[in-house]
Motif scaffolding. Structure first.
Motif, PDB file in Angstrom:
ATOM      1  N   GLU A   1       5.088   6.058   7.495  1.00 45.64           N
ATOM      2  CA  GLU A   1       6.531   6.089   7.244  1.00 45.64           C
ATOM      3  C   GLU A   1       6.760   6.196   5.727  1.00 45.64           C
ATOM      4  N   GLY A   2       7.581   7.131   5.312  1.00 46.25           N
ATOM      5  CA  GLY A   2       7.917   7.224   3.889  1.00 46.25           C
ATOM      6  C   GLY A   2       6.956   8.066   3.059  1.00 46.25           C
ATOM      7  N   ALA A   3       5.883   8.565   3.673  1.00 44.05           N
ATOM      8  CA  ALA A   3       4.961   9.434   2.927  1.00 44.05           C
ATOM      9  C   ALA A   3       5.665  10.760   2.636  1.00 44.05           C
ATOM     10  N   ARG A   4       5.255  11.383   1.553  1.00 45.64           N
ATOM     11  CA  ARG A   4       5.981  12.591   1.120  1.00 45.64           C
ATOM     12  C   ARG A   4       5.127  13.850   1.250  1.00 45.64           C
ATOM     13  N   PHE A   5       5.783  14.908   1.658  1.00 44.00           N
ATOM     14  CA  PHE A   5       5.131  16.223   1.732  1.00 44.00           C
ATOM     15  C   PHE A   5       5.647  17.076   0.573  1.00 44.00           C
ATOM     16  N   ASP A   6       4.831  18.050   0.168  1.00 47.03           N
ATOM     17  CA  ASP A   6       5.289  18.937  -0.899  1.00 47.03           C
ATOM     18  C   ASP A   6       6.401  19.863  -0.416  1.00 47.03           C
ATOM     19  N   HIS A   7       6.413  20.110   0.885  1.00 49.36           N
ATOM     20  CA  HIS A   7       7.444  21.003   1.431  1.00 49.36           C
ATOM     21  C   HIS A   7       7.720  20.601   2.875  1.00 49.36           C
TER      22      HIS A   7
ATOM     23  N   MET B   1       0.833  -1.199   0.000  1.00 50.82           N
ATOM     24  CA  MET B   1       0.000   0.000   0.000  1.00 50.82           C
ATOM     25  C   MET B   1       0.876   1.261   0.000  1.00 50.82           C
ATOM     26  N   ALA B   2       0.402   2.269  -0.716  1.00 56.56           N
ATOM     27  CA  ALA B   2       1.174   3.516  -0.792  1.00 56.56           C
ATOM     28  C   ALA B   2       1.236   4.184   0.579  1.00 56.56           C
ATOM     29  N   ALA B   3       2.356   4.838   0.831  1.00 57.92           N
ATOM     30  CA  ALA B   3       2.488   5.584   2.088  1.00 57.92           C
ATOM     31  C   ALA B   3       1.769   6.916   1.942  1.00 57.92           C
TER      32      ALA B   3
END
Lengths: 196, 468
Positions: free
Chosen positions: B270-276, B1-3
């Protein structure tokens, strides 16, 4: 909402960043229970003095219907009264390098166009106002462009959906109610979380 | 599953309709309504012959306009009275539960939402008020809207929203002793500036955020809008669950345990990404005092009023000059030499029990300086009752503070609690805009402990030296 049409108007300069909605319309006018007539409260604390020299009170800007200001215009309180006051006063567009999110949304719901230009383009407008009496800009929403009488122009970004709503004068509640089935399906899958 | 980030989890589970050429249609779980930004929305509904779609997900309170003095007497200001009566009528006509003046649950909308357990993790929450971000402290997506959007939510329980970008603000390490959540958020706004968060939803993360109490988290998330972000949020953890347990509108018994299990999933993977992403060292923050006319104009209490010429960018320099002129301050003045006339302890930022406790700890056994008039306005009737049970009211009253009824009060001065022109106030509220607390009034934003210490000293002091 009325359809937004192209227009040409005098530009009034408000050379400040972070103009907040408390300045655009102070608290005492929030006791209104209708949307109309709030123009009298526009920039009230800056204007409410004998011989106000505030920009919109100067004879050359009295007829202005475009306001140009610096970054983060409309920050602070969510009060839509700020937009109602600007519109009631006669403004149809505000130009700035950036706008606060809630203010920006509120403008679009009321047909007041927020025109976001690059800081150097906004500088150019401030300079042009100093050089020319009754400096005007023509606003073309379909082309997303402002043009003056001296050969200068700039383009501005706008969300396609917001643009369509403005140009067609759409009532967005009616638009949403067209999706009744999708809303009802969502609700069926998500019961009320509160004890009744 | 995607983070996924916390924001993505909530957003994705609330999309009613999405198409590439327009914003998403988002379902709203909870709509909070107050008397100031709703009359025109109800009027619009009535004119169009529309109903409130989900009165069971809509709750009202009276807070902005209400007097904080004796409530057995009629409201003196006719305009305020009309607005309050209209709120009653609208809630009655449209079948909405109202926490009215005189009710045990009345209070500032952003205090009572969490307090009653209306605001829950994973929810989308809106209110016609920019400090709605407060509720994000419970792991919700909560943001302020204008009156047209209030009308839209009343009619459809949905909103068209362009997907915002995500920003993580990480604060790791430990806050130094005596540095509060208010100092932290004022410091963050000073660093990211008042429009650093525009277009973003902020998630506050890191060990220093996790270490905060729920009420402290609300203080932080509350002021997201002062950094330009419509929403702030904080992951759900055991503190969130314990805070919610037993509250009036949360499930009870086994149902609560099931809800809690689901709520605990509302945290960034864990590993999810933020734009900034931005990160700060918690130890780098000190007690703060604002010196200017927006919340980004802050100085450490041990510092001085800055010189406008120290701002490189001309627009910012000019803004600083105008601010100092309005605030009647000279560059280089030590913050601790600024005398004050008024103190306001309260608001949706700092009107909760722990805020009053922090202020009372400083005040206890001391007296308000003779030149100062000081006000404590609990955020809700429940906060007031709890504070009185702990006899905090007596500490304040004995020191010379006025102890009031709950409401927004001097945060925005829509009721009689206002500054006179030229008066200078140490305020635990959230905005120091020109005239915010009364025309010509001068506001310095501080924490409850700092406001309390200033009340005693008659000028700003470093509250760290006052806490026993």
């Amino acid at each position: 909402m009325q359809k937004f049409t192209n227009f040409t108007g005098i530009v009034a300069p408000l050379d400040r960043p972070n103009v907040d909605t408390d300045q655009i319309i102070p608290k005492q006018f929030l006791k209104a229970v209708v949307r109309s007539g709030l123009g009298k409260g526009l920039f009230y604390d800056w204007r409410n003095q004998p011989d106000s020299q505030f920009v919109v009170d100067q004879p050359r800007f009295k007829e202005a219907n475009i306001l140009v200001a610096r970054a983060n215009f409309g920050c602070g309180s969510s009060r839509e009264h700020a937009v109602w006051a600007l519109a009631d006063f006669g403004f149809r567009a505000v130009i700035a390098p950036s706008f606060a999110d809630i203010f920006h949304n509120n403008c679009l719901k009321n047909g007041l166009l927020t025109i976001m230009l690059k800081p150097d383009e906004v500088d150019a407008i401030f300079t042009a106002i100093k050089q020319h009496d009754a400096y005007t800009l023509t606003v073309d929403l379909a082309a997303q462009k402002v043009t003056d009488d001296y050969g200068w122009s700039a383009t501005f970004p706008i969300d396609e959906f917001a643009k369509k709503c403005l140009l067609e004068g759409l009532d967005d509640i009616a638009l949403t109610l067209q999706h009744e089935q999708a809303i009802a399906a969502y609700e069926a899958a998500h019961p009320n979380p509160y004890p009744t | 599953m995607a983070a996924n980030t916390l924001f993505e989890k909530i957003w994705n589970s609330h999309v009613v309709r999405e198409s590439p050429d327009q914003p998403a249609l988002i379902y709203i779980d909870l709509h909070l309504v107050h008397e100031v930004t709703s009359p025109q929305a109800f009027e619009g509904l009535a004119k169009a012959g529309r109903k409130v779609r989900r009165p069971d997900r809509t709750f009202g309170t009276q807070d902005h306009n209400v007097p904080t003095t004796d409530r057995s007497r009629p409201i003196a200001d006719p305009d305020s009275r009309v607005q309050i009566e209209m709120m009653r009528k609208n809630c009655r006509d449209f079948g909405i539960k109202l926490f009215d003046l005189g009710d045990r649950e009345q209070g500032i909308v952003h205090v009572i939402g969490p307090e009653l357990g209306l605001s829950q993790p994973g929810m989308t929450i809106v209110c016609g008020d920019s400090h709605t971000a407060t509720h994000g402290a419970l792991g919700a997506l909560a943001f302020g809207i204008g009156t047209s959007e209030v009308e839209h939510v009343l009619a459809t329980q949905c909103l068209w929203q362009a997907r915002p970008r995500t920003m993580e603000i990480r604060v790791d390490g430990e806050l130094r002793p005596g540095v509060t959540a208010k100092d932290l958020i004022l410091g963050i706004i000073g660093r990211i500036t008042t429009d650093g968060g525009t277009g973003y939803v902020i998630e506050y993360r890191g060990s220093a955020i996790a270490a905060l109490s729920m009420e402290e988290r609300m203080t932080v998330s509350n002021m997201s809008i002062e950094g330009g972000a419509r929403a702030g949020m904080i992951a759900v953890d055991e503190k969130t669950i314990e805070y919610l347990r037993g509250r009036r509108y949360v499930p009870q018994g086994k149902d609560f345990d099931r809800a809690a299990e689901r709520w605990l999933t509302f945290r960034t993977d864990e590993g999810a990404r933020f734009d900034h992403s931005i990160s700060f060292d918690a130890a780098s923050f000190a007690p703060h005092v604002t010196w200017g006319t927006n919340p980004g104009m802050v100085a450490e209490v041990t510092g001085t009023v800055p010189d406008p010429s120290s701002f490189a960018e001309p627009t910012q320099r000019r803004a600083a000059e105008l601010a100092l002129e309005y605030m009647a301050l000279r560059p280089g003045t030590p913050i601790q030499e600024i005398p004050i006339d008024r103190v306001f302890i309260g608001s949706c930022t700092n009107g909760r029990l722990s805020d009053l406790e922090a202020a009372a700890a400083v005040v206890k056994g001391r007296k308000v300086a003779p030149r100062v008039r000081a006000l404590v306005v609990p955020g809700s009737q429940q906060v007031k009752a709890e504070a009185e049970k702990r006899q905090l009211d007596r500490i304040f009253i004995e020191a010379g503070f006025e102890w009031r009824e709950s409401g927004c009060s001097m945060c925005l001065g829509m009721n009689p609690d206002i500054l006179r022109p030229g008066e200078r106030c140490a305020s635990t509220s959230n905005r120091n805009f020109e005239g915010r607390q009364g025309k010509g009034g001068r506001t310095h934003l501080v924490s409850p402990a700092m406001a309390a210490a200033a009340a005693i000293a008659g000028h700003f002091v470093d509250a760290r030296e006052w806490v026993r």
